[in-house]
Scaffold this active site. Structure first.
Site, short mmCIF file in Angstrom:
data_model
loop_
_atom_site.label_atom_id
_atom_site.label_comp_id
_atom_site.label_asym_id
_atom_site.label_seq_id
_atom_site.Cartn_x
_atom_site.Cartn_y
_atom_site.Cartn_z
N LYS A 71 36.07 36.40 38.12
CA LYS A 71 37.38 36.93 37.76
C LYS A 71 38.40 35.80 37.60
CE LYS A 71 41.00 39.97 39.71
NZ LYS A 71 41.35 40.80 40.88
N SER A 147 43.41 45.01 39.89
CA SER A 147 43.50 43.90 38.96
C SER A 147 42.13 43.40 38.46
CB SER A 147 44.23 42.73 39.63
OG SER A 147 43.56 42.28 40.79
N SER A 171 42.55 46.57 44.19
CA SER A 171 42.13 45.91 42.95
C SER A 171 40.65 45.92 42.68
CB SER A 171 42.64 44.47 42.94
OG SER A 171 44.04 44.45 42.81
#
Length: 475
Positions: A71, A147, A171
Site C-alpha cells: 500500500k 484507506s 481502513s
C-alpha cells in the site's frame, strides 16, 4: 496458468499448487502480472508500473511464490518510491524495509506493485487528487472505501489473493465491506509497527492486509504476527497457531449484537438486515446471542482519533521535506496545521478520551466473548460522497474533527476499536438488492484473534462467499 484458474484460488490454494509442482512460482508471477494489468485498466488501483523485477523474497517461506501488493501508505519496501497518495510528495523512496515488509519477504510473498490510497490515508474513500478515484469491481460508479482501497479492489477482482494494508480507524475493514472481502484489524501490537503505528502513533494504527478467505487471513497472521523484539506492549501470544484456531470449535460463546450506531447515525435497512441475519446464523450454530453494546461516547471516539491524525501529521512534518501545501488536499492542510498548533494539553485530552473509550469496552468483554455490528452504515457509496479536498476545511472555524465526524457517519462502528486496541474483523456476509457487498464486523477481547477467526470460519462455512464474483474480475 489461465487467468480464470489463477483468480479462483486463494493464497493457500496457490501455495499448494506451487509446492506440489503443478505450477512454477515464475508462472504464477507472470499470470499475476497479467491479472494486475487487466484489473488496473478498469479499477485504477495501482500507483505506478509493476515492480520489475519483484523485490527479493525467501523462496523457502511458507507462502513462497504467492503474489501480493503493498500500500502507498509511507516508506514500506526498501527502494520503492512512495507518495502517501499526495501530489506534494514526488521523490520519496523508502530507505529500508518496514518490519512487516521484512516478514512478508521471509514468508516468501512476492510484491508486484503498489496500491492506491487517499492522501495521508485519512479517508474512507480512495479518491485522491493525485491518482483519481479507485473504482469498485462490484459497481464501477461506487467507491472502494479507504484507506486501503486500492488493495481491496485488486483482491476483490482476483488480481492478487492478498494485499497489504493498515487500519487506523477502519481502513482495512471499511474497504473489506465495500469490496466483499475478509478484513482483519489485529490487536494493538499484534503485528510489527512502523513510523506511523508505533508508540509515536499512539497504537491506533494496525498493519496487516486483505484476503478473500478466512484461512488465508489465519495463515498470514501466523506468518507475520510475532511481536518485534524489544516492543514494550506486544499483544499476548495466541494459545495455538491461528491456522489451528480456525479448525477448532470455540464452544458456545456469549455474543452481543447491535445495529444502532453510538452517534445516532442512521443505518441503512439492508445493512441492518444482513447484520441481524448474521446474528441468527450465530444462534443457529449454537452461540448465545443477545442485543446490546458497550456504552461508548461517540465524541470521545472522535477526540481520541485525533491521536492518529497527530501521528500522521507529525510523521509528515518530521520527515524534513518542505511540502508545497498548495498541492495538498484540504483536509491534509488542516491536519498539518492542527498538528503544528497542538499543545501538550490537547494531546493529553486526546489520550484521556482514549481511556474513556477503552475502559467501557474492556468491561464489556468481561461479560461477552464477541460483539457484532455492521461494518458500515451504508452499502458502498458513490464516488464523491466523501470530499477530502472540500475547501470548506480551509476556512476559519473548520476542523479536522469535523472531517472525522463526516467519515464516521459513513463508518460509525469501526474507529472505537482502533482507540481501544481490540481485534476486529469484517466479513462479507451479505449483499444489497443491487448486488453490492455488505460487511458485518465481529470484535473480540484484546489478543483474541483466535476466537474471531474460529467464529469467522464457522460463518464462512455456514454462509459461503467464495463463489461470488464481481462483474469486473480477471477471471
Amino acid at each position: 496458468m489461465e487467468l480464470h484458474e489463477y483468480a479462483s484460488l486463494d493464497a493457500v490454494g496457490l501455495r499448494g499448487l506451487i509446492r506440489d509442482g503443478q505450477v512454477s512460482a515464475a508462472e504464477v508471477e507472470q499470470t499475476a502480472r497479467r491479472a494486475l494489468e487487466k484489473a488496473n485498466a478498469d479499477l485504477n488501483a495501482l500507483t505506478r508500473p509493476l515492480f520489475d523485477p519483484a523485490p527479493a523474497h525467501d523462496p523457502a517461506g511458507p507462502f513462497a511464490g504467492v503474489p501480493f501488493v503493498v500500500k502507498d501508505s509511507g516508506p514500506f519496501a526498501r527502494g520503492v518510491p512512495f507518495s502517501l497518495g499526495s501530489r506534494a510528495i514526488r521523490s520519496a523512496v523508502a530507505a529500508q524495509d518496514h518490519a512487516l515488509m521484512a516478514r512478508f519477504r521471509s514468508a516468501g510473498l512476492v510484491a508486484l506493485g503498489q496500491s492506491t490510497a487517499p492522501e495521508f490515508g485519512l479517508s474512507f474513500a480512495t479518491e485522491s487528487a493525485r491518482y483519481g478515484p479507485t473504482r469498485n469491481p462490484w459497481a464501477l460508479d461506487r467507491g472502494v472505501g479507504g484507506s486501503s482501497g486500492g488493495a481491496a479492489a485488486l483482491v476483490a477482482a482476483g488480481a492478487v489473493p492478498f494485499a497489504h494494508g493498515n487500519d487506523g480507524g477502519g481502513s482495512l475493514r471499511v474497504p473489506a465491506s465495500c469490496c466483499g472481502l475478509v478484513g482483519l484489524k489485529p490487536s494493538r501490537d499484534r503485528t510489527p509497527s512502523g513510523p506511523l503505528t508505533g508508540e509515536a502513533g499512539f497504537g491506533l494504527i494496525a498493519e496487516f492486509g486483505l484476503t478473500r478467505s478466512v484461512r488465508d487471513t489465519a495463515l498470514l497472521l501466523d506468518a507475520v504476527s510475532a511481536p518485534v523484539i524489544g516492543e514494550k506492549h506486544a499483544a499476548p501470544p495466541p494459545a495455538r497457531p491461528y491456522a489451528e484456531a480456525i479448525q477448532t470449535n470455540p464452544g458456545r460463546l456469549r455474543v452481543s449484537l447491535t445495529t444502532e450506531a453510538w452517534s445516532g447515525t442512521p443505518v441503512d435497512k439492508q445493512v441492518a438486515e444482513v447484520t441481524v441475519a448474521a446474528g441468527n446464523v450465530l444462534e443457529w450454530i449454537g452461540h448465545a446471542v443477545t442485543e446490546g453494546r458497550p456504552e461508548v461516547d461517540p465524541e470521545a471516539v472522535v477526540a481520541a482519533s485525533m491521536l492518529a491524525l497527530y501521528a500522521t501529521g507529525g510523521a509528515v512534518l518530521g520527515a524534513g521535506a518542505r511540502l508545497d501545501r498548495s498541492m495538498l488536499e484540504a483536509v491534509s492542510r488542516r491536519t498539518l496545521a492542527e498538528t503544528e498548533s497542538a499543545t501538550a494539553l490537547e494531546v493529553m485530552a486526546a489520550l484521556d478520551a482514549q481511556h474513556r473509550v477503552t475502559r467501557p469496552i474492556g468491561r464489556f468483554f468481561t461479560q461477552y466473548d464477541l460483539f457484532v455490528t455492521p461494518t458500515l452504515a451504508l452499502p458502498p457509496a458513490p464516488h464523491g460522497t466523501l470530499d477530502y479536498d472540500d475547501r470548506a476545511y480551509d476556512e476559519p472555524g473548520s476542523s479536522a474533527r469535523s472531517w472525522l465526524r463526516r467519515i464516521y457517519e459513513y463508518g460509525p462502528f469501526t474507529a472505537a476499536f482502533n482507540v481501544s486496541g481490540n481485534p476486529a474483523i469484517s466479513l462479507p456476509l451479505g449483499q444489497s438488492r443491487e448486488g453490492l457487498p455488505i460487511g458485518v464486523q465481529l470484535v473480540a477481547a484484546h489478543g483474541r484473534e483466535d476466537l474471531l477467526l474460529a467464529v469467522a470460519a464457522q460463518l464462512e462455512q455456514a454462509v459461503p462467499w467464495r463463489e461470488r464474483r464481481p462483474p469486473v474480475s480477471v477471471g
